[in-house]
Structures are given as C-alpha cells and as structure tokens.
Design a protein around this motif. Structure first.
Motif, PDB file in Angstrom:
ATOM      1  N   SER B 183     -61.769   0.240  -2.144  1.00 50.55           N
ATOM      2  CA  SER B 183     -63.300   0.791  -2.485  1.00 50.55           C
ATOM      3  C   SER B 183     -62.949   1.583  -3.699  1.00 50.55           C
ATOM      4  CB  SER B 183     -63.516   1.607  -1.257  1.00 50.55           C
ATOM      5  OG  SER B 183     -62.560   2.735  -0.908  1.00 50.55           O
ATOM      6  N   VAL B 184     -61.684   1.718  -4.261  1.00 55.27           N
ATOM      7  CA  VAL B 184     -61.854   2.435  -5.294  1.00 55.27           C
ATOM      8  C   VAL B 184     -61.799   1.683  -6.860  1.00 55.27           C
ATOM      9  CG1 VAL B 184     -60.092   4.033  -4.619  1.00 55.27           C
ATOM     10  CG2 VAL B 184     -59.216   1.864  -5.408  1.00 55.27           C
ATOM     11  N   GLY B 185     -61.614   0.281  -6.885  1.00 55.17           N
ATOM     12  CA  GLY B 185     -61.879  -0.405  -7.805  1.00 55.17           C
ATOM     13  C   GLY B 185     -63.266  -0.747  -8.237  1.00 55.17           C
ATOM     14  N   ASP B 186     -63.769  -1.087  -9.625  1.00 57.54           N
ATOM     15  CA  ASP B 186     -65.125  -1.717  -9.545  1.00 57.54           C
ATOM     16  C   ASP B 186     -65.020  -2.906  -9.080  1.00 57.54           C
ATOM     17  OD1 ASP B 186     -63.613  -3.175 -11.532  1.00 57.54           O
ATOM     18  OD2 ASP B 186     -64.249  -1.869 -13.071  1.00 57.54           O
ATOM     19  N   ALA B 187     -66.250  -3.548  -9.107  1.00 60.68           N
ATOM     20  CA  ALA B 187     -66.528  -4.832  -8.570  1.00 60.68           C
ATOM     21  C   ALA B 187     -65.629  -5.898  -8.941  1.00 60.68           C
ATOM     22  CB  ALA B 187     -68.087  -5.246  -8.523  1.00 60.68           C
ATOM     23  N   SER B 193     -58.778  -8.415  -6.460  1.00 60.42           N
ATOM     24  CA  SER B 193     -57.719  -8.093  -5.627  1.00 60.42           C
ATOM     25  C   SER B 193     -57.952  -9.113  -4.322  1.00 60.42           C
ATOM     26  CB  SER B 193     -57.841  -6.764  -5.282  1.00 60.42           C
ATOM     27  OG  SER B 193     -59.061  -6.323  -5.482  1.00 60.42           O
ATOM     28  N   PHE B 194     -59.096  -9.445  -4.286  1.00 57.17           N
ATOM     29  CA  PHE B 194     -59.411 -10.270  -3.044  1.00 57.17           C
ATOM     30  C   PHE B 194     -58.705 -11.718  -3.305  1.00 57.17           C
ATOM     31  CE2 PHE B 194     -63.407  -9.186  -1.042  1.00 57.17           C
ATOM     32  CZ  PHE B 194     -63.288  -7.768  -0.827  1.00 57.17           C
ATOM     33  N   ARG B 195     -58.881 -12.146  -4.995  1.00 52.61           N
ATOM     34  CA  ARG B 195     -58.271 -13.562  -4.957  1.00 52.61           C
ATOM     35  C   ARG B 195     -56.702 -13.482  -4.712  1.00 52.61           C
ATOM     36  NH1 ARG B 195     -61.796 -13.849  -9.522  1.00 52.61           N
ATOM     37  NH2 ARG B 195     -60.510 -13.102 -11.035  1.00 52.61           N
ATOM     38  N   ARG B 196     -56.187 -12.262  -5.278  1.00 45.66           N
ATOM     39  CA  ARG B 196     -55.008 -11.942  -5.143  1.00 45.66           C
ATOM     40  C   ARG B 196     -54.303 -12.073  -3.690  1.00 45.66           C
ATOM     41  NH1 ARG B 196     -50.813 -10.845  -8.857  1.00 45.66           N
ATOM     42  NH2 ARG B 196     -48.988 -10.979  -7.816  1.00 45.66           N
ATOM     43  N   MET B 197     -55.197 -11.473  -2.885  1.00 47.18           N
ATOM     44  CA  MET B 197     -54.990 -11.419  -1.476  1.00 47.18           C
ATOM     45  C   MET B 197     -54.773 -13.061  -0.853  1.00 47.18           C
ATOM     46  SD  MET B 197     -55.611  -7.931   0.479  1.00 47.18           S
ATOM     47  CE  MET B 197     -57.405  -7.681  -0.341  1.00 47.18           C
ATOM     48  N   ARG B 198     -55.766 -13.666  -1.301  1.00 45.15           N
ATOM     49  CA  ARG B 198     -56.028 -15.229  -0.944  1.00 45.15           C
ATOM     50  C   ARG B 198     -54.640 -15.914  -1.438  1.00 45.15           C
ATOM     51  NH1 ARG B 198     -61.563 -15.071  -1.602  1.00 45.15           N
ATOM     52  NH2 ARG B 198     -62.514 -14.594   0.290  1.00 45.15           N
ATOM     53  N   LYS B 199     -54.334 -15.579  -2.433  1.00 46.74           N
ATOM     54  CA  LYS B 199     -53.124 -16.231  -3.110  1.00 46.74           C
ATOM     55  C   LYS B 199     -51.778 -16.052  -2.378  1.00 46.74           C
ATOM     56  CE  LYS B 199     -51.248 -16.631  -7.451  1.00 46.74           C
ATOM     57  NZ  LYS B 199     -51.275 -16.059  -8.703  1.00 46.74           N
ATOM     58  N   THR B 257     -73.836  -0.491   5.969  1.00 46.59           N
ATOM     59  CA  THR B 257     -72.509  -0.791   6.545  1.00 46.59           C
ATOM     60  C   THR B 257     -71.765  -1.877   5.964  1.00 46.59           C
ATOM     61  OG1 THR B 257     -73.840  -2.086   8.430  1.00 46.59           O
ATOM     62  CG2 THR B 257     -72.865   0.063   8.815  1.00 46.59           C
ATOM     63  N   MET B 258     -72.507  -3.068   5.526  1.00 51.32           N
ATOM     64  CA  MET B 258     -71.810  -4.139   4.744  1.00 51.32           C
ATOM     65  C   MET B 258     -71.049  -3.949   3.496  1.00 51.32           C
ATOM     66  SD  MET B 258     -72.049  -5.994   7.396  1.00 51.32           S
ATOM     67  CE  MET B 258     -71.458  -7.668   6.914  1.00 51.32           C
ATOM     68  N   GLU B 259     -71.960  -2.851   2.834  1.00 50.97           N
ATOM     69  CA  GLU B 259     -71.547  -2.747   1.461  1.00 50.97           C
ATOM     70  C   GLU B 259     -70.255  -1.800   1.644  1.00 50.97           C
ATOM     71  OE1 GLU B 259     -73.427   0.769  -0.774  1.00 50.97           O
ATOM     72  OE2 GLU B 259     -74.806  -1.140  -0.989  1.00 50.97           O
ATOM     73  N   ASP B 260     -69.570  -1.943   0.510  1.00 48.70           N
ATOM     74  CA  ASP B 260     -68.096  -1.438   0.215  1.00 48.70           C
ATOM     75  C   ASP B 260     -68.219  -0.075  -0.079  1.00 48.70           C
ATOM     76  OD1 ASP B 260     -67.116  -3.799   1.023  1.00 48.70           O
ATOM     77  OD2 ASP B 260     -66.196  -4.326  -0.896  1.00 48.70           O
ATOM     78  N   VAL B 261     -68.159   0.760   0.771  1.00 44.84           N
ATOM     79  CA  VAL B 261     -68.583   1.869   0.375  1.00 44.84           C
ATOM     80  C   VAL B 261     -67.159   2.911   0.395  1.00 44.84           C
ATOM     81  CG1 VAL B 261     -70.858   2.871   0.759  1.00 44.84           C
ATOM     82  CG2 VAL B 261     -69.321   2.524   2.720  1.00 44.84           C
TER      83      VAL B 261
END
Lengths: 290, 261
Positions: B183-187, B193-199, B257-261
């Motif tokens: 939640s800390v980084g910007d969009a 980071s998502f891409r990196r985790m998938r990798k 709730t779906m939003e990354d808060v």
C-alpha cells in the motif's frame, strides 16, 4: 514416540537457508550447535553493526576519534587529582599508570553495557522482520566497545614507558586477562539487553550501577589498601579479581595471583553461561515484546 | 536450491497454535511492575494469536491471507518466517525465505539507506559478496539511486516501502513473505511490484501475501485463507473466499474494500 528422532534431527536446521522446521521450544533452548554455527556465520553482521554505530556517533571524523581518546585521559586525570587530594598528595606517577590502565579496562565494560542495554530494544524492525540469532545484537555492542578500547590502550603504552613500570614477557598476561574480561562483559551485556526488553527502566538505572561498580573495584585505589572491614566488597564483586590480576601485571610486571585468576575465570564463565542461556531461551519472545 | 521435481510443498503448516504473553503496558518498567504487584494487578496477559491452523502452499503459487485487524495474520506469517516460535504444532518451510513483515528494511532511521540494506542483508545471512552483487539491482528497482547515502529519516514513507520491497524481492527468494507492504508505493510502483512477484512465481518461487487490499489479493493469488480470531475460517479459491469475507464484513464488494487502502 517413533517420530521423535527424525524430528529432532530436522530441528538442527533452525536458521539454515534451505529447509526449516519450526516446532515449539518457547521456554527451552534452540539446538545449541546450529545456533552457534549461525551466529558464527553472521559474525560480519556484528562487526558491521558495531562499525556503523560508531560511525553514526561521528567517530569517523578526526575530532570524533580525538575525543575518543581525550575523554578517557581527561577522566583519568580528574580521578587522579581527586584521589591524590584525598590522600594528601602522596600518590606517585606509577599510581597514575595503575589508575589509567584500570580505568580504560573498566570503560570497556561500561561502554559495552551502555550500548548493549539498548541493542535489542532498538533493533526493533530488524527483529520483527528477520530471523537471526539475536545474541548478535549485544555481541555487537561488545565489539563496538572493544573498538573504542583499543586506541585508549595505545595511548596508555607511552604512559607505561614514561612512568618506568616494569616491562617484560609477563605483560603478555594482559591478553588472557582481557579475554576473561571480554567473556564476562559479553555475559553481562546479554543480561542487561534481555532485561531491558522486559523492564525498560534498566537503561535509566544503569549509569548509577556502573558508577557504584567503578568505586567498588580496585581502580581508584590499590586492592591491598582496602581495609579489612570492606574486604567483603571485593569478594562479592566479580570485576575485583579480574582487575586485580590486570593491575598485578601492569603495576608489578608479575604473573597474576593464581587464586584471583581462577576466581576471575569462574566468574566470567559462570556469568556468561547463565546469561547466554537466559538470553537465548528468551530471544524468540522478543518479537512480541517490542 | 530445491528442484522442480521436489514433491514437498513450499510451506506446510500443521495444527499450528501460537500463544504469547506480552506486558499490559507499552513500555514495561521495573517500577510499574512493583506498583502493579502492590495493587495485585495483572502485569502480563496472554494472547492466543493463532489457534490450530493447518494448510499448505504448493511451490510456485501465491497464497493470500485476509482477515480483520487482530485476526492473527501477522503472527501466522511471522511463525512461517521463524521469528515467532509455535506453541503447538509445526511449520515446515522448504526454501530460502525472504521477508517483508515490518515496514522498512530494517534498522535505524539515523543510518543511511545503504547501511540499512547492508545490515539487513548480513543479518538475514547473506554474504558480503552476495550483497554486493545484488546491491545495484536493489537500488535500481527501488529507484532510489540519489538517496542511498542519506539517512533514512529523510525518506518519505513511499521511499521507505519501496526500498524494503526491493530488498525482499531482489534476494532471489524461494519463498517471499509479505505483510501489507504494497500500500505504500504509488500505482506505478505497485504495478511494477505485481509484475515482479509474478515473475518470481514463474521461476517457481512461492509468495505469501497478507493484505487488506482485496483487489490485489484477487489479482495475484492462487488461493486465499481467511483468518478470523486466530482460527482458519476458510481456505479456497480467491473469488470464493473474498465473496464470503466481504459478505462477513457486510460491506459487499464495493470500491472501498477492493481498493488498495
């Protein structure tokens, strides 16, 4: 149980990087062998942390390092004048050397305790984030204190030469005595570091305790001058036999008295074992106590 | 390295319970203990954070962990990391673990980013050579080249989080444990980071992700567990668990709730 043996075997892998099994041992000790191995594997961390802490206290600057030696010399001078006045000016140069060497050894203990008491509590995020042998934190404080001790001892050497105290192979006894002091101090530092997690005011009591301890140790006076009615003070003080041995080598260039050396070893090992068991058996609770 | 043919799951949790005692006060002192003992008040209280939880995570998959505050999610992940000891049961972890459990790489805000990365890495058991080899990747991924020699107290919370995440993913972990750190980084950084985790997962790594951001959980996870008051309430496909969880929250799958808060 038949499954007991293989599980115990796997427990050995506590901190290793590939395969881990975690089972209850909250009050007990983790397997000592692998704990010590992991501790040794990460010794670089303790050294780096010590170095970084000294650097953040500005000891990498010229004036910072100068202060590192000026401060203990000033204090040795002040104590000498104080004691000399109380003794109506009867103290000679060799007493100044005795006081200085003893004081510098004592500051090693004091610095370890003062840095060490905060080591676990201020390691907060690292402790919450990473599994590693927590004993590295107090050990690092001892390493830092030793890094500060070495230059002060170098300053002492010319004082020893100028005052004409004996020089000889007996001076090599200082090495095993220092080793005993390091073992003892590591134990004490682990105790205060773990204690601080449970009682956050230990840090506040510590300066008083170390000051009283200094006065109760034969540094500002010779051990042989202690009147009979205060003998108990030296006999309950674990630092007394260590510093007495230290001073015997420094002052007289003689082999330290055997009974003091044995007592010093016993204290050092005893305190170290008790402290290490206490610290290591508690360390996995630290993450929830911070 | 565990080979692909290794049949063992990456993480195997069996009847895990974690109970710990902690002091009533935030800052316990000898003085307050003596005062409390005089009044016969309790000084410590016991928390049953995780109760009899069992599940396993196959290699190369992403496990999401959801649940309300205080449901035992963080405790669960910490015991997988080997930071908290189990009170009962056992945890088996096969692979090299990298953790991102508390925000920040680690140590001390007075120290520079570089010093923190080095100290954190050495504590985690990496050698100086490994650290030196990874250091540039870490800085590049975190996009903090200009800031590495500044004390970390000058960092914004986003920079703090970026560096922490970058350290965690750049250590080539077999298993990555992440506790609410996205939640800390910007969009843009979040997508990165998502891409990196998938990798990482394509390279057969396993990820455990604790988050309140249900959309992230939905996007990333292969399976989800729902923790409720220390117990494992549900362990299933992401859609099923999130539907049940949002229903439980009585909010429905709305934007908040779906939003990354």
């Amino acid at each position: 149980m038949s499954t007991e043996a293989p599980q115990r075997h796997r427990l050995e892998d506590e901190f290793t990087s590939e395969h881990h099994v975690y089972e209850p041992h909250k009050v007990g000790l983790p397997p000592i062998g692998s704990y010590v191995r992991e501790l040794w594997r990460r010794r670089e961390f303790a050294v780096e942390l010590a170095r970084t802490n000294l650097r953040s206290q500005h000891f990498n600057t010229v004036f910072g390092q100068l202060w590192l030696v000026i401060n203990p010399i000033l204090l040795a001078g002040v104590y000498f004048v104080l004691v000399d006045i109380l003794r109506s000016g009867s103290r000679g140069d060799e007493f100044f050397a005795h006081l200085m060497a003893g004081l510098f050894a004592y500051y090693f203990v004091q610095q370890s305790l003062q840095q060490g008491v905060r080591s676990v509590v201020s390691g907060g995020r690292l402790i919450l984030n990473t599994a590693f042998p927590r004993a590295l934190l107090p050990i690092s404080a001892v390493v830092a204190a030793f890094m500060r001790f070495v230059p002060t001892f170098l300053i002492y050497i010319p004082v020893h030469l100028i005052t004409g105290l004996p020089i000889g192979p007996e001076l090599l006894w200082l090495i095993p005595i220092m080793l005993i002091l390091v073992v003892f101090t590591s134990g004490m530092t682990m105790l205060v570091a773990a204690g601080q997690v449970y009682f956050r005011d230990i840090k506040n009591f510590l300066p008083y305790a170390t000051r009283i301890w200094l006065y109760a140790t034969p540094i500002l006076y010779y051990a042989r001058e202690v009147p009979d009615r205060y003998d108990w003070m030296l006999s309950v003080n674990p630092l007394a036999p260590i510093i007495t041995s230290w001073s015997a080598v420094i002052d007289k260039g003689s082999t330290p008295p055997l009974d003091d050396m044995l007592l010093a070893c016993a204290w050092a090992l005893g305190v170290f074992v008790v402290a290490a068991v206490f610290f290591v058996s508690r360390e996995r609770e630290f993450a929830v106590r911070l | 390295m565990p080979s692909a043919s290794d049949p063992r799951p990456a993480i195997h949790v069996e009847d895990l319970s974690v109970t710990y005692r902690t002091s009533v006060e935030r800052r316990p002192t000898l003085r307050s203990m003596i005062v409390r003992a005089g009044r016969r008040e309790r000084y410590v209280h016991e928390i049953e954070a995780v109760k009899d939880v069992s599940f396993e995570v196959p290699r190369g998959s992403v496990l999401g962990v959801v649940g309300a505050n205080g449901a035992g999610k963080s405790t669960l992940v910490r015991s997988i990391a080997g930071i908290l000891p189990p009170t009962a049961g056992r945890v088996e972890v096969n692979g090299r673990v990298s953790t991102l459990l508390a925000l920040g790489v680690g140590f001390n805000r007075r120290l520079t980013g570089r010093e923190n990365v080095v100290l954190g890495g050495l504590a985690a058991g990496w050698s100086r050579e490994e650290l030196a080899a990874k250091y540039d990747d870490i800085v590049r991924f975190a996009e903090l080249k200009k800031f590495m020699d500044l004390p970390m107290r000058m960092y914004s919370s986003g920079m703090y989080g970026r560096l922490a995440f970058s350290v965690a993913v750049n250590m080539d972990p077999d298993i990555l444990l992440i506790d609410e750190a996205l939640s800390v980084g910007d969009a843009r950084f979040k997508r990165k980071s998502f891409r990196r985790m998938r990798k990482l997962c394509e390279a057969d790594a396993t990820v455990v992700l604790v988050s309140h951001a249900l959309q992230s959980i939905k996007d990333l996870c292969d399976q989800v567990i729902w923790m409720h008051e220390g117990e494992l309430r549900m362990w299933d496909e992401p859609d099923a668990v999130i539907e049940a969880y949002t229903e439980f929250l009585e909010v429905g799958e709305d934007a908040v709730t779906m939003e990354d808060v």
